[in-house]
Design an enzyme around this catalytic site. Sequence first.
Site, PDB file in Angstrom:
ATOM      1  N   ARG A 218       0.823  -1.205   0.000  1.00 34.28           N
ATOM      2  CA  ARG A 218       0.000   0.000   0.000  1.00 34.28           C
ATOM      3  C   ARG A 218       0.866   1.268   0.000  1.00 34.28           C
ATOM      4  NH1 ARG A 218      -2.686   2.936   4.128  1.00 34.28           N
ATOM      5  NH2 ARG A 218      -1.811   1.691   5.823  1.00 34.28           N
ATOM      6  N   HIS A 219       0.376   2.293  -0.699  1.00 36.81           N
ATOM      7  CA  HIS A 219       1.053   3.593  -0.688  1.00 36.81           C
ATOM      8  C   HIS A 219       0.720   4.315   0.618  1.00 36.81           C
ATOM      9  CE1 HIS A 219       2.111   7.688  -1.887  1.00 36.81           C
ATOM     10  NE2 HIS A 219       2.785   7.154  -2.903  1.00 36.81           N
TER      11      HIS A 219
END
Lengths: 298, 298
Positions: B125-126
């Site tokens: 995930r960013h």
Amino acid sequence: RLGYGWDSAHAKYPGLIYCSISGFGQTGPYKSLPAYDLVVQALSGLMSLNGPEGGPPTRLGVSIGDLGAGLFATIGICAALTERAKTGEGRQVDIGMLDCMIALLENGLVRYLSSGEVPHALGSRHPSITPFDAFKAKDDWLVIGAANDHLFGVLADAVGQPQWKSDPRFCSVNARLENHLALKVEMETALNTHSAQEWVARFVSAGVPAAPINHMPQAAENPQVAARNMIATLQDPEMGELKVCGNPIKISGYPDSAQRPPAPNLDQHRPNILRALGEEAEAFKRTKVNRAPKHPIW
Amino acid sequence: RLGYGWDSAHAKYPGLIYCSISGFGQTGPYKSLPAYDLVVQALSGLMSLNGPEGGPPTRLGVSIGDLGAGLFATIGICAALTERAKTGEGRQVDIGMLDCMIALLENGLVRYLSSGEVPHALGSRHPSITPFDAFKAKDDWLVIGAANDHLFGVLADAVGQPQWKSDPRFCSVNARLENHLALKVEMETALNTHSAQEWVARFVSAGVPAAPINHMPQAAENPQVAARNMIATLQDPEMGELKVCGNPIKISGYPDSAQRPPAPNLDQHRPNILRALGEEAEAFKRTKVNRAPKHPIW
């Protein structure tokens, strides 16, 4: 689209070095597709090599798709500058983020291309060296890299398990690789008696490469990081004092300060840049020997 | 130790560019310590940013400690070559693997230095954009990067969930970040109706960046990778045909072939190299203008 493509820019300024960075480069079937770091990490197979063994594919924890493309682009531009100093010719440097990810796959790609074997993520473990991994001590994690029989022997003595050296499961590089799970269990049992910090001190003084697994605070305050000016300070006129990353390229004769100037305001350096470019072009035009340019730079 | 240190080499050959790569560089309290890729990945904090959220710290699945140092070293050498073309002066380039890892921490380091917040691994995930992650479809994983409200709207329509656009949990960048777990559950429920390949085709044609998470075979056989000659072939006189990684730096005027020459044998090119170096030094000595060297190169 704005009229600054390579063909028109090169025709007007034959000495211009022109670099484009895009997701997929200027050629090939994907050349017009959008991309992000995440997309090229996935397409390149890089994510299939990263993360826990048997777990989901995992994006690398830094934007290596962006960073890698920037590094290769810089090398391309510098190479073109070196050539231009001899010939005066400009070049187009065409960097695709996906290409750069392929170039960073190292043993995962070579292993597949040479043997057909499909490598997968191994957590922190090295694919061909054991023990070369992260281990949990009493309180925290550490890494240990005992890359050969000698270092493994030193490690076995340091943890008070000299019998590992003659254990048929562990006595050679191949045996340790085959029995890496058993060795990990035995090592974590032995390491559970002391803190990660105590073990790192003991291993490093015995000559076995080992380190704590730092988080950002410990990394930013590490004495070697400080001594190398890798955390620099800048005074921003609007934001005050900021800490930023230093420059890892240390070149003799160039000061490597722990202070950095703030980012300029928009167009702050415009007149200086234009003047410097004009002087550079004039100096270049006056050069008449065998390294003179065929074209002026600008 | 062998008498080829910078001081003696520079005194004898003032135009020599001399690069050293070591674990910690030529200065600072760790300068004599051994290191491996694994050690600098751990010390730099890089491993603390990589791997599953809440899971153990994870070495990046490629030897970025080695690769990163090589890339920064190449940039340092190229920069010194560019300067030497103007001045004739050689330089010492001093690269420490740990420094290079610090320089690649990007938002993890900046986030800590600017806010004091300690970032941790987030899986795929960013840290600040949602959805920008790996998702499981019916049969396999894919990545989706919908980096703004517009792309999120296109995504919602493409998966047949247009109500997401007005859902207060998902209707802004901040709301999606706060509710990323809820959104992931809803997205994987929706994606479970088709294969990863079908979803990727649908998203890409709608303009949402998305990609399959390839393993080495799919990456090596990707048509864009092929079109960019990123898998090259060489004929080795002893080993026969081998496939190797291509060059991601494409420069106009230089052929980018899918064929590469085999590695030379030991000393195979020695006479050619010595001859070329001699010619280069002679050409340099004859240069008398403002870009003439203060010292001969050799």
